[in-house]
Design a protein around this motif. Structure first.
Motif, short mmCIF file in Angstrom:
data_model
loop_
_atom_site.label_atom_id
_atom_site.label_comp_id
_atom_site.label_asym_id
_atom_site.label_seq_id
_atom_site.Cartn_x
_atom_site.Cartn_y
_atom_site.Cartn_z
N ALA A 1 33.58 27.13 44.10
CA ALA A 1 34.29 28.24 43.48
C ALA A 1 33.80 29.60 43.96
O ALA A 1 34.58 30.55 44.04
N GLU A 2 32.51 29.74 44.26
CA GLU A 2 31.97 31.04 44.64
C GLU A 2 31.85 31.23 46.15
O GLU A 2 31.98 32.33 46.65
N THR B 1 47.97 26.97 41.29
CA THR B 1 47.23 27.24 40.07
C THR B 1 48.00 26.78 38.85
O THR B 1 47.47 26.07 37.97
N ARG C 1 39.67 28.16 41.76
CA ARG C 1 39.20 28.39 40.38
C ARG C 1 40.26 27.99 39.36
O ARG C 1 41.45 28.14 39.64
N PRO C 2 39.85 27.54 38.17
CA PRO C 2 38.48 27.19 37.78
C PRO C 2 38.05 25.88 38.42
O PRO C 2 38.90 25.01 38.70
N PRO C 3 36.76 25.69 38.66
CA PRO C 3 36.29 24.53 39.43
C PRO C 3 36.58 23.19 38.77
O PRO C 3 36.75 22.19 39.48
N CYS D 1 41.50 34.89 44.37
CA CYS D 1 40.85 34.56 43.09
C CYS D 1 41.39 33.29 42.44
O CYS D 1 40.84 32.84 41.43
N THR E 1 36.51 35.44 47.49
CA THR E 1 37.28 35.12 46.29
C THR E 1 37.50 36.33 45.38
O THR E 1 37.85 36.18 44.22
#
Length: 283
Positions: free
Chosen positions: A164-165, A82, A154-156, A150, A188
């Motif tokens: 993402a979902e 991330t 993310r973020p896409p 999480c 997620t």
């Protein structure tokens, strides 16, 4: 396939089995890893919350090392991925941030290398066909709740390799190993790892809900690509809950018949061997 490899802090401590299994699986799939010389902490999960320059500078330092090494950067830890992928995105798309990062890290950004999660590289670069072809001991009968956490997808706009979902890459990898990914709605949902020390009561509720949902979905265990999630789900679980939480690389090593697979699994806080023996998968 050649990559720079960024293990990160967790994989040298509480997530050591993830590092060992990732390196072994990479070798089995013909992925050559060259660990970054002089890598530093990525700043997760506190630097970005307390010092903007520190957060950007730490990530830029590691991107600079990969750029110097001339290989795309492979990152197993979802939290590290991330920080590094978000920094790389900003360097590519925000000239002011690129200038700040270059000054902080003392380099000139070229955009010549890409940052990949280990899951992405295994799924997209090695491929499901290659993974399935390496399987010697199919994980038949093992029902898994694939837990992305999480951060990983993310973020896409920064991490577009999966949805993402409702991400599917981890589900597809474990299916290629012969296991059965179950359908559940918490793929997620945050486990609260960032609050593990400061708000343990909150984390306990989050973890309990996740483990309960996995069982309700029919899973024997969870599988993840994040050392913070894996450690949190085992350490902060309710006292009566003993559902194992695997790294996906451990399951790959088990299915590939790699010699050290049992050694990695012995490092877990929740013993997975009773489940594996029940399903005749212990080797």
């Amino acid at each position: 396939m050649q990559y720079s490899y960024y293990p990160g802090c967790s994989l040298e401590a509480t997530g050591m089995e993830y590092d060992l299994s990732a390196r072994a699986v990479a070798a089995a799939l013909g992925m050559e890893l060259a660990e970054l010389k002089g890598w530093a902490c990525c700043g997760s999960s506190s630097a970005h919350a307390v010092n903007r320059d520190l957060a950007l500078g730490l990530a830029a330092h590691n991107i600079a090392l990969a750029q110097e090494q001339g290989r795309d950067l492979l990152v197993p830890c979802a939290a590290c991925y991330t920080r590094l992928s978000r920094a790389d995105y900003r360097l590519r798309h925000e000239p002011d941030e690129r200038a700040r990062a270059e000054k902080l890290a003392g380099f000139s950004y070229t955009g010549g290398i890409q940052v990949y999660s280990f899951l992405e590289a295994v799924r997209e670069h090695a491929g499901l066909k290659e993974i399935a072809g390496r399987v010697q001991r199919p994980l038949t009968g093992l029902k898994l709740a694939c837990y992305y956490g999480c951060l990983l997808v993310r973020p896409p706009e920064v991490r577009p390799f999966d949805r993402a979902e409702d991400p599917q890459s981890l589900d597809e990898v474990v299916a290629a190993l012969g296991a059965e990914p179950v359908s559940w709605c918490y793929k997620t949902t945050c486990c609260g790892a960032g609050l593990s020390l400061t708000r343990p009561s909150v984390v306990g509720r989050l973890v309990g809900r996740l483990l309960s949902a996995a069982r309700e979905a029919g899973a024997h265990a969870l599988v993840t690509a994040c050392p913070l999630c894996q450690n949190n789900l085992e350490m902060r679980r309710p006292a009566a809950e003993n559902i194992p939480v695997f790294y996906f690389t451990e399951l790959m090593g088990l299915a590939f018949g790699l010699d050290d697979a049992r050694k990695w699994l012995k490092k877990h806080l929740v013993d997975p061997f009773a489940l594996l023996q029940e399903l005749s998968l212990a080797g």
